[in-house]
Design an enzyme around this catalytic site. Structure first.
Site, PDB file in Angstrom:
ATOM      1  N   TYR A 160       0.769  -1.250  -0.014  1.00 51.92           N
ATOM      2  CA  TYR A 160       0.135  -0.093   0.015  1.00 51.92           C
ATOM      3  C   TYR A 160       1.018   1.242  -0.065  1.00 51.92           C
ATOM      4  CZ  TYR A 160      -4.440  -2.283   0.759  1.00 51.92           C
ATOM      5  OH  TYR A 160      -5.557  -3.102   0.492  1.00 51.92           O
ATOM      6  N   HIS A 216     -16.559  -4.438  -2.226  1.00 49.43           N
ATOM      7  CA  HIS A 216     -15.316  -4.952  -2.249  1.00 49.43           C
ATOM      8  C   HIS A 216     -14.971  -5.851  -1.310  1.00 49.43           C
ATOM      9  CE1 HIS A 216     -10.846  -4.263  -2.639  1.00 49.43           C
ATOM     10  NE2 HIS A 216     -10.816  -4.119  -1.591  1.00 49.43           N
TER      11      HIS A 216
END
Length: 610
Positions: free
Chosen positions: A237, A424
């Protein structure tokens, strides 16, 4: 520790980025890598063939551009057209799992100037079986210098339960194949390189530039990485901070689209644009700062308030998104955000060390204002190791709630109008439903996908606008298949961990940006920190242990919290959550009271038989 003294402890747990790595067995990893290689269908720029008529949608099904699909829908039928680089047979079908069986397929082509076309189904790794009920109908077929074109139609529901699938607004797995030879007395095997699968939304109502009218006074701004060297970790990330340019007047954001570095299409898994809780005047020195953001300890202290409120959500498989003609996201006023952080999730299952990336999001804005200011609401389970998915379960359910006590702090009395959303989860996700309750009764879901695909997550327009009122309750329900795992899967940021979130696009904009929840497992311990140690010591391969956990989850108190602009919405509440006594019941499908039969009146459908 008394359960009522937990808000601060649990809030910190919920808002921290917990990174609890689980394993992925070698077989699943190999399947994922192979699947991603097949899915690189948009990695190369290939010229699109010209269809024989107007179609609302199209997709390039393979990476080389040898197989293209066009389609148009109405309330009862789908008309397809395939353009395939072959003078042999063409195979096409739909599958619930993306595999070659079980599937509903057709095989057709043109041989010696004559078309052939039949309805089949598959049940194993063997030649397909001819359906007793022929429910796909050829409209036209022809050979050209570049290949074979077939135009055909099928009812959404053929009422043939033996070999056909019902076409719904879920994700649909298209399967395809072709061969240089025609079908004779047998069907030649297509081979490993002339086949594939691709997920699409057959019944999608996505908007295009033609639908919304892009004015001539638009300007763009790019949220992009700058030659970022991505680590060889399987999950990364990476965040970058952006000072937004000054605008001379209020603008509406009316479109956003992915900008993906060529070659990195399979690694850029999702991108979120967050607004910061401070003004650019305070954060200007961080403009352009890049940092790892898979753990809160890596985030600069001044930017820690920039990772909660999402403005834009894009995920792999998504295309350009257009706001509806009457709404846009407000930018440029004194109360609009002017400093942002872009979070990019890089998925790198083979641990490549040479990925250099400049991907991100391009936004289009206009000073020609629309009627409504739009917003984005995030709901579901907070990203935390308090989300626990036992192993060896083929349909385990996790649920995240947004109760009316939180929702009512932001939703205006007239409600908000939901027009699009993206759901998601990660690798284990097989189904997702965003549920909607009013006065104790469940209404039609905001969105439901029984065939969720980790590699196809697009912001999807609802078939019809839905209104959420301040007294309503929302829920995100995720179904997971962990049957191939032997250890716990926890909630977290990595691909091997799990999420259960929905991002809801709506108008008019309200101060509430996130409404998330976590189970406390309070029947096991009054201290949530003790619960995690307890889970780590359990033998999860024992069915009785998994049953014990399910009971604890069913009877758990859930901690719910809101995040947004102002003290009123930054609140929390703890409640038990039980199934409603009035669940939603879908209207009866009356299409199969009589046998489907042949397609009536093709001309009426706007299609002429040749």
């Amino acid at each position: 520790m008394d359960i009522m003294n937990l808000p601060v402890v649990v809030s910190l747990l919920a808002l921290s980025f917990v990174h609890a790595i689980d394993f992925v067995d070698d077989v699943r990893l190999a399947e994922l890598v192979k699947e991603r290689e097949v899915r690189s269908s948009n990695a190369q720029e290939v010229s699109k063939p010209t269809p024989t008529r107007h179609f609302e949608h199209y997709a390039q099904l393979d990476s080389e551009g040898n197989y293209w699909l066009f389609w148009t829908t109405n309330d009862t039928h789908v008309t397809f057209e395939t353009h395939v680089n072959t003078h042999g047979y063409v195979g096409f079908g739909i599958s619930s799992n993306g595999k070659m069986f079980p599937a509903d397929v057709i095989i057709g082509g043109v041989k010696d100037g004559q078309t052939y076309f039949k309805d089949y189904h598959t049940t194993q790794h063997a030649p397909p079986i001819v359906d007793q009920s022929q429910d796909w109908f050829l409209i036209a077929g022809k050979e050209t210098a570049s290949g074979t074109v077939l135009t055909f139609v099928r009812k959404l529901n053929t009422c043939d339960s033996v070999g056909d699938m019902v076409i719904t607004d879920d994700t649909t797995r298209i399967i395809f194949s072709y061969h240089p030879d025609d079908v004779t007395s047998y069907i030649p095997y297509h081979g490993a390189t002339r086949r594939g699968t691709k997920s699409v939304m057959l019944l999608s109502s996505s908007l295009t530039a033609d639908d919304v009218h892009i004015p001539s006074d638009t300007v763009t701004f790019d949220f992009l990485h700058d030659n970022l060297h991505v680590t060889s970790d399987t999950t990364t990330y990476s965040c970058r901070a952006f000072k937004f340019p000054s605008l001379s007047s209020k603008h509406h954001l009316i479109k956003y689209e992915p900008v993906v570095t060529p070659g990195n299409e399979l690694h850029v898994h999702h991108v979120l644009i967050f607004k910061c809780d401070k003004r650019a005047a305070e954060l200007a020195s961080y403009d352009g700062t890049t940092f790892r953001c898979d753990h809160s300890g890596n985030v600069p202290q001044a930017l820690r308030g920039c990772l909660s409120e999402v403005v834009i959500a894009w995920a792999i498989g998504g295309k350009a998104f257009y706001y509806p003609p009457n709404a846009g996201y407000s930018l440029g006023t004194d109360v609009d955000p002017d400093f942002f952080v872009m979070e990019t999730h890089y998925d790198n299952p083979t641990a490549k060390a040479d990925i250099v990336d400049s991907s991100g999001i391009r936004i289009t804005m206009t000073p020609t204002l629309r009627t409504h200011d739009a917003g984005l609401l995030q709901i579901g389970i907070a990203v935390s190791d308090k989300q626990v998915i036992p192993p060896m379960e083929d349909a385990f359910v996790s649920q995240g709630y947004c109760p009316s006590e939180i929702l009512s702090t932001g939703v205006p009395s007239e409600g908000i109008n939901v027009f699009a959303m993206v759901q998601h989860s990660h690798l284990l996700g097989t189904q997702m439903v965003t549920r909607h309750y009013r006065n104790g009764r469940e209404l039609e879901p905001l969105a439901a996908d029984k065939h969720y695909d980790f590699n196809f997550q697009d912001m999807r327009y609802l078939p019809k606008m839905k209104t959420v009122l301040p007294g309503d309750k929302l829920e995100v329900k995720c179904v997971y298949d962990s049957s191939h795992r032997r250890r716990l899967t926890l909630g977290g940021l990595s691909t091997q961990e799990e999420m259960c979130l929905s991002f809801i696009a709506y108008y008019p904009r309200m101060p509430l940006d996130s409404c998330l929840s976590l189970p406390l497992y309070n029947t096991l311990s009054s201290d949530p920190r003790d619960v995690q140690h307890m889970f780590n010591s359990w033998n999860w391969t024992n069915p009785s242990v998994r049953s014990k956990f399910q009971t604890a989850l069913d009877n758990s108190i859930h901690y719910h919290f809101g995040i947004g602009e102002g003290a009123a919405v930054n609140t929390h509440v703890m409640t038990p959550e039980h199934a409603t006594n009035y669940p939603y019941v879908a209207p009866e499908d009356t299409r199969c009271h009589t046998h489907a039969g042949p397609v009536p009146n093709l001309a009426f459908l706007g299609r002429k038989k040749k």
